[in-house]
Design a protein around this motif. Structure first.
Motif, PDB file in Angstrom:
ATOM      1  N   LYS A 151       9.632 -13.359  20.823  1.00  0.00           N
ATOM      2  CA  LYS A 151      11.212 -13.048  21.824  1.00  0.00           C
ATOM      3  C   LYS A 151      11.930 -13.569  22.207  1.00  0.00           C
ATOM      4  CE  LYS A 151       7.432  -9.116  23.644  1.00  0.00           C
ATOM      5  NZ  LYS A 151       7.675  -8.949  25.319  1.00  0.00           N
ATOM      6  N   PRO A 152      13.242 -13.910  22.111  1.00  0.00           N
ATOM      7  CA  PRO A 152      14.088 -14.855  22.089  1.00  0.00           C
ATOM      8  C   PRO A 152      14.554 -14.435  23.644  1.00  0.00           C
ATOM      9  CG  PRO A 152      15.320 -13.625  20.465  1.00  0.00           C
ATOM     10  CD  PRO A 152      14.161 -13.155  20.917  1.00  0.00           C
ATOM     11  N   ASP A 153      14.703 -15.766  24.137  1.00  0.00           N
ATOM     12  CA  ASP A 153      15.547 -16.169  25.304  1.00  0.00           C
ATOM     13  C   ASP A 153      15.404 -15.643  26.934  1.00  0.00           C
ATOM     14  OD1 ASP A 153      18.675 -16.533  23.814  1.00  0.00           O
ATOM     15  OD2 ASP A 153      17.571 -17.967  25.092  1.00  0.00           O
ATOM     16  N   THR A 154      13.779 -14.941  26.348  1.00  0.00           N
ATOM     17  CA  THR A 154      13.398 -14.149  27.549  1.00  0.00           C
ATOM     18  C   THR A 154      12.320 -15.485  28.593  1.00  0.00           C
ATOM     19  OG1 THR A 154      11.116 -14.070  26.299  1.00  0.00           O
ATOM     20  CG2 THR A 154      12.780 -11.435  26.775  1.00  0.00           C
ATOM     21  N   ALA A 155      12.540 -15.504  29.873  1.00  0.00           N
ATOM     22  CA  ALA A 155      12.284 -15.989  30.691  1.00  0.00           C
ATOM     23  C   ALA A 155      10.840 -15.537  31.119  1.00  0.00           C
ATOM     24  CB  ALA A 155      13.136 -16.501  31.871  1.00  0.00           C
ATOM     25  N   LEU A 156       9.730 -16.746  31.066  1.00  0.00           N
ATOM     26  CA  LEU A 156       8.561 -16.337  30.881  1.00  0.00           C
ATOM     27  C   LEU A 156       8.011 -15.900  32.634  1.00  0.00           C
ATOM     28  CD1 LEU A 156       6.713 -18.713  28.739  1.00  0.00           C
ATOM     29  CD2 LEU A 156       7.177 -16.635  28.458  1.00  0.00           C
TER      30      LEU A 156
END
Lengths: 970, 240
Positions: free
Chosen positions: B6-11
């Motif tokens: 999942k790109p650019d999802t803050a963990l």
């Protein structure tokens, strides 16, 4: 990233404001550089104070032994005081030829002895059989620390010594060979016949030896009788062959064969009244270097020969030379009384050696003669002991171990003398043994005495180092605002305090028991450090405790602390290279993990890819190893062709070629990612660097061709290509025009591209400086070292990118990692914390002969190339991918550099304290002291390079970017 | 390494894991660290004498202990932590019980397979990067990697499956500490510390590769599990 463009007053106002900001930046910059130089001075003062207490010298007595004044009355009817018959004792020889073969290790001279696991003779075996085959007196010799001090110093010996005694007795002494002798004994040699040769050109195996032969052999002809009494010939070829090729190389075999031939010819020419002495001054380790204290390095050969039967042996077994140096080792200092008695000279006043028994026993094992010389030697030592005690105001105790042995020896002697029967051989043997026991005990006491430390001076040094450490720690991590604005204040206070403290110290220094220089140095250090701390007072509101507050800060602190504590253990000091690999990998793995946790996918990929590249580069470099003696047998050297060599293997030549092919492209890749591979960047990295690296590779190919005889003509010396190479260090220093604005992003039409071009203006601009320096550093490295140093630069780029991905450019992580890498790659460029691993021959890469100050500079650049490269790269941490008009860059750069220096300062402080603490440790001279010396040298060097190269480079790099984009107001 | 899906999802950090709240689960959760450490300490003498064979024979035992731990104590991947069941409530037909068993055995089997085929090679590479011998002692290092994998990953695979986000959290130390994660971290830290005595010149037999690291990681796993399960439960390491 956004550019902090601001609306300012238009036209003239903006220009004036810009100019003011420019002047302010330049002034602040100069003061920051000056402040780092002040820190350098503090460290230098502390180190001077510590070393002057740690490396003590013994008191030199001016007394001389006189021919007609024996130390004890001589009986048995020998008339004392005649040079003709012998001063204190009848002489055995009129003349002597002393041949010093530099680095003649003991096992070069005896037949090969198969041992388990070592059953094949090597190149250095069985090449010099003459000493074994011709019956003479052979023993191993052990240099002692007393001579070691005067070996390298090059200052005249002003104590009583054999050469001076010969000269005063009217003997004609001729010296041929190593010119060090002339600085040690100026004016004592026959000017017409003496021929000195330059001794430090280790590249050259034959010039000195051929010169010695040319001048020595004519003297042995009959028509030269009476022109000389003693010849000292010093051959250097064996030593140079060792340094250049290592002992196990055909060149060493050739050299030893040549020495064999020379000695045979010499024996033919000797007459009956001439003594021939052949000796090595030291041995060599498996790589052919020396300076350490391993057995191979201290066990040299000593061989005495005469055509008349003069020498004897204690028993029938020891007629043949012993097969190892362990069996009958004598001290090198024992040669002094031995030669003195054999040539009829008085024993020099300060002698501590004992006569070599075999030289006085005679063919019939005459212990009476040995007893006489042993008694005379002891009496002279006793006289010296008395004088020394008087000069140092020691109480001479009648019950000390030496006094008791002296009384006992005299009692034995008097008992035998007063007995009515004729003294037997066993009586004489008892006398000799009693006096020998006294001599040995006295030597032991003297060693203990001279291994004394001046704790006051050492404490002053440690105090100064602790103070400086505190100043740097606060400067780097305790200031909560722009460092650059506070620096002028600190500098002013610090400089004034140093001056005032120095003067105050000088005033106090009149107290006679203290040394003036030491007190004023201590005053300057204490004054300067405390004044700097006082200078922080006005800024107290923005101060905070310099303790780690983040995960990365804590990790850096922990790792530095672990290393510092580890240096108290000889095992951790010995295995430092492996520990650094472990630590760097730990950092890399954690950075990889942290990268994977980044919010943006771009950062995640950037950080992870660069961390992995850093991991691989670090482990790849670890394959380049140079083992130190103590690491054996758990280590295999790969730096040279073999463990017993100091030349590179032929396959290693592929490394410079690979570096030439890959390194510029790698740098271009990092530049190109942000569209900064333009203009001067292309000119430098794309063309100039490629040409330079090509020439470096060419040089090493030619060097290998010369070493291995691929080119028939011997004159194809590698130095020949040098003048054509544009990479001589002189060229670098004048190559400043490289610092012209690099970025031409404003010309790009697309706004998106402009932003990309902006992204790393400062970073790529500054990075030209390290990539300039690496060319000079690479040229001075062996092929293996070039590969690792290139990997070091790649790792630096990886770390810069990862720090950007993690947004950690203001944390101590980067500067500490660079310091760890500097230390790590020091080992990976073929060094260890031991004197023997210094690659002296690097001085001859750019030059054919020794030239000051260049030769020492080349050796420093070769030895500390890794630390220098990493120190120069430090400002890039704060400059990498920051907007062109970012304000406060100078303070950030100063903070990063201070953190970098702080690591080395911590290591230096720890090793200094530990060396002082462990000063009675068995391993002091072998492990702890070399590491301490390395730490303090590196600290001063990094501080100096950091200030003068890196910070000064920031001035041009940052300044030129600001020129184009406008100066940020403050 | 696992590539992010999942790109650019803050963990966003997850929650600490809850054990299955059954009697055997709580019992075995406490027994497991003792079993692991005890097994190792009992075979310490033969570990020093013959590390390769000892590690080889120990591996199945450790794998079984870990498998039982997963089956008895842990919610398998996808399950949300089962709410505490009352004793009387747990009466189900044998048929569904058997289904339950299979629903647990298969993930355990997969976890162990992944541990052997994925974690072990990766950890082997990691050990080499940290300076394990490159040209000698291959079996020693490989078995060390296997044991490190057994101590660190089966339960993580069992709980988190192959969810990329979860694994990114694990790798970046974003996951809150619980007894499963704590044991894995503890094993890694213990192995790290275990390397420290190797260079000392004490000339002890147990200083040989890889004895100290094995002991370090078992000790670390033991401590990590207790610390993560009780003392620091829910705590998050802040990397930046």
């Amino acid at each position: 990233m956004e550019d902090g463009e601001r609306d300012g007053p238009a036209g003239e106002d903006l220009k004036a404001q810009n100019q003011r900001a420019a002047v302010q930046f330049k002034a602040q910059h100069a003061l920051v550089v000056a402040f780092f130089l002040l820190l350098f001075v503090f460290h230098a003062l502390g180190i001077y104070l510590f070393c002057s207490g740690f490396l003590l010298s013994r008191l030199v007595l001016q007394d001389r032994s006189q021919c007609d004044l024996p130390p004890i009355e001589v009986q048995h009817g020998h008339s004392v005081g005649s040079i003709e018959s012998g001063c204190w004792h009848p002489k055995s020889f009129d003349k002597a030829v002393v041949i010093l073969v530099d680095a003649l290790r003991y096992d070069f001279t005896v037949p090969f002895q198969p041992r388990p696991g070592d059953d094949q003779p090597r190149h250095f075996h069985n090449a010099l059989p003459v000493l074994y085959e011709t019956s003479g007196l052979t023993t191993g010799t052990l240099p002692t620390f007393i001579d070691a001090g005067s070996n390298f110093a090059g200052t005249a010996i002003d104590e009583d010594n054999l050469v001076e005694q010969l000269y005063k007795a009217g003997k004609k002494v001729v010296h041929i060979g190593d010119d060090t002798w002339h600085s040690l004994f100026p004016g004592y040699f026959e000017p017409n016949l003496t021929k000195p040769f330059d001794s430090f050109n280790v590249w050259d195996l034959h010039t000195v030896d051929n010169g010695v032969n040319e001048h020595l052999f004519p003297l042995l002809e009959d028509n030269m009788q009476g022109r000389w009494d003693v010849i000292i010939g010093h051959y250097l070829g064996v030593d140079h062959a060792g340094h250049r090729y290592g002992p196990n190389h055909p060149a060493m075999h050739e050299k030893l064969k040549q020495m064999d031939d020379i000695l045979r010819r010499m024996i033919d020419k000797l007459d009956d009244s001439t003594l021939l002495v052949v000796m090595g001054d030291h041995g060599m380790d498996v790589k052919g270097d020396h300076g350490g204290e391993s057995d191979d390095e201290v066990e040299a050969a000593l061989w005495m020969y005469s055509k008349r039967p003069v020498f004897g042996s204690r028993d029938a077994d020891s007629v043949r030379p012993p097969l190892t140096a362990k069996e009958r080792a004598v001290g090198q200092i024992d040669l002094v009384p031995t030669l003195a008695f054999l040539l009829g000279l008085p024993v020099p006043f300060n002698n501590l050696g004992q006569p070599i028994a075999e030289a006085f026993l005679g063919p019939k094992t005459d212990f009476d003669n040995l007893a006489k010389v042993s008694r005379l030697t002891s009496a002279q030592i006793h006289r010296y002991q008395g004088q020394y005690a008087k000069a140092r105001n020691f109480e001479e105790s009648a019950t000390s171990s030496t006094s008791l042995l002296w009384q006992e020896a005299n009692r034995v002697y008097n008992a035998v003398q007063s007995a009515t029967r004729k003294p037997t051989s066993s009586d004489a043997s008892r006398i000799a043994n009693a006096f020998t026991a006294y001599q040995a005990e006295h030597l032991r006491i003297c060693r203990g005495l001279w291994a004394r430390f001046d704790l006051v001076s050492m404490s002053m040094g440690i105090a100064a180092l602790i103070g400086t450490f505190a100043v740097i720690a606060i400067y780097a991590h305790g200031i909560g605002a722009d460092r650059a604005t506070i620096t002028p204040l600190l500098l002013a206070w610090g400089a004034a305090g140093t001056a005032a403290g120095g003067v105050a110290g000088a005033a106090v220094g009149f107290i006679p028991s203290l040394s003036l220089i030491q007190i004023s140095a201590f005053g300057a250090a204490v004054g300067g450090i405390s004044a700097t701390l006082v200078g922080l007072w006005p800024a107290r509101k923005i101060l905070k405790m310099p303790v780690p507050r983040t995960f990365w800060g804590g990790l850096c602190f922990l790792v530095t602390l672990l290393l510092c504590v580890g240096f108290a253990s000889n095992s951790f000091t010995i295995w430092e290279d492996e520990q650094l690999l472990f630590i760097l990998t730990t950092f890399a793995v954690l950075m990889l993990g942290s990268s994977l946790g980044q919010a943006s996918r771009e950062d995640r990929v950037l950080g992870a890819a660069n961390s992995v590249s850093f991991l691989v580069a670090t482990r790849l470099s670890s394959l380049s190893r140079l083992c130190r003696e103590e690491q054996m047998p758990n280590c295999r050297s790969t730096y040279y062709a073999s463990a017993t060599s100091s030349t590179s293997a032929s396959w290693q030549l592929i490394i410079p070629v690979l570096v030439f092919a890959v390194l510029p492209s790698a740098i271009a890749f990092f530049f190109g990612r942000t569209r900064n591979y333009e203009g001067i960047g292309v000119v430098w990295v794309g063309y100039a660097m490629r040409v330079g690296l090509f020439l470096v590779a060419l040089f090493w190919v030619l060097d290998a061709a010369d070493d291995n005889g691929w080119i028939p003509s011997h004159e194809a010396a590698p130095q020949a290509v040098e003048p054509t190479s544009p990479v001589s260090p002189e060229a670098f220093q004048t190559d400043e025009p490289i610092f012209t604005p690099l970025n031409n992003a404003p010309e790009k039409p697309k706004p998106k591209l402009i932003i990309f071009g902006y992204a790393n203006t400062h970073g790529t601009r500054y990075l030209l400086l390290p990539s300039l320096w690496i060319l000079a550093l690479l040229l001075l490295q062996k092929p293996m070292g070039q590969g690792t140093l290139a990997l070091c630069l790649v790792s630096i780029l990886n770390i810069l990118e990862t720090l950007d991905a993690l947004d950690q450019r203001h944390s101590p992580l980067g500067p500490t990692l660079f310091a760890l890498m500097g230390s790590y790659y020091f080992f990976k460029t073929g060094h260890q914390a031991a004197l023997a691993t210094i690659q002296w021959e690097s001085a001859f890469i750019p030059l054919k002969a020794i030239a000051y100050p260049w030769s020492p500079i080349f050796v420093i650049l070769s030895t500390f190339g890794a630390q220098i490269l990493c120190a120069i790269a430090v400002p890039a941490i704060s400059l990498w991918k920051v907007p062109p008009k970012q304000p406060g860059l100078l303070g950030r750069v100063a903070g990063a550099m201070a953190t970098h220096v702080l690591f080395y300062a911590a290591i230096a402080l720890a090793t200094v304290v530990e060396a002082a603490w462990l000063r009675r440790h068995l391993m002091l001279y072998r492990v702890f002291m070399p590491r301490m010396l390395l730490a303090i040298i590196v600290l001063l060097l990094v501080e100096f390079v950091g200030a003068v190269v890196a910070l000064v480079g920031v001035r041009w790099s940052v300044g030129s970017v600001y020129e184009v984009f406008g100066w940020p107001g403050t | 390494m696992t590539t992010p899906t999942k790109p650019d999802t803050a963990l966003k950090p997850g929650k600490p894991l809850d054990l299955l709240q059954t009697q055997p689960s709580l019992f075995f959760a406490n027994l497991q660290p003792i079993l692991l450490l005890g097994t190792l300490l009992l075979s310490f003498r033969s570990l020093v004498a013959d590390p390769v064979n000892t590690l080889l024979f120990l591996a199945p035992t450790i794998a079984i202990v870990q498998a039982l731990y997963c089956i008895i104590c842990l919610p398998s991947t996808g399950d949300t932590a089962t709410p505490a069941t009352k004793p009387g409530q747990k009466k189900k037909t044998p048929r569904t019980q058997r289904q339950d068993i299979w629903a647990k055995v298969i993930p355990v089997f997969l976890s162990l397979t992944l541990t052997a085929l994925l974690s072990t090679p990766l950890l082997y590479i990691l050990l080499i990067l940290f300076g394990a011998p490159l040209t000698t002692h291959h079996l020693h290092t490989l078995l060390l990697a296997l044991h490190l994998a057994l101590l660190t990953t089966p339960h993580l695979f069992y709980v988190h499956g192959l969810d990329a986000t979860a694994w990114l959290r694990i790798a970046s130390l974003h996951l809150p500490v619980d007894e499963v994660y704590g044991m894995s971290l503890g094993a890694c830290v213990g192995a790290w510390l275990g390397a420290i005595p190797i260079p000392l010149d004490w000339d002890r037999e147990w200083q040989k590769w890889p004895v100290t690291v094995v002991v370090g990681m078992y000790g670390g796993a033991f401590v990590g599990k207790l610390v993560g399960g009780y003392l620091f439960r829910g705590w998050r390491i802040k990397l930046s």
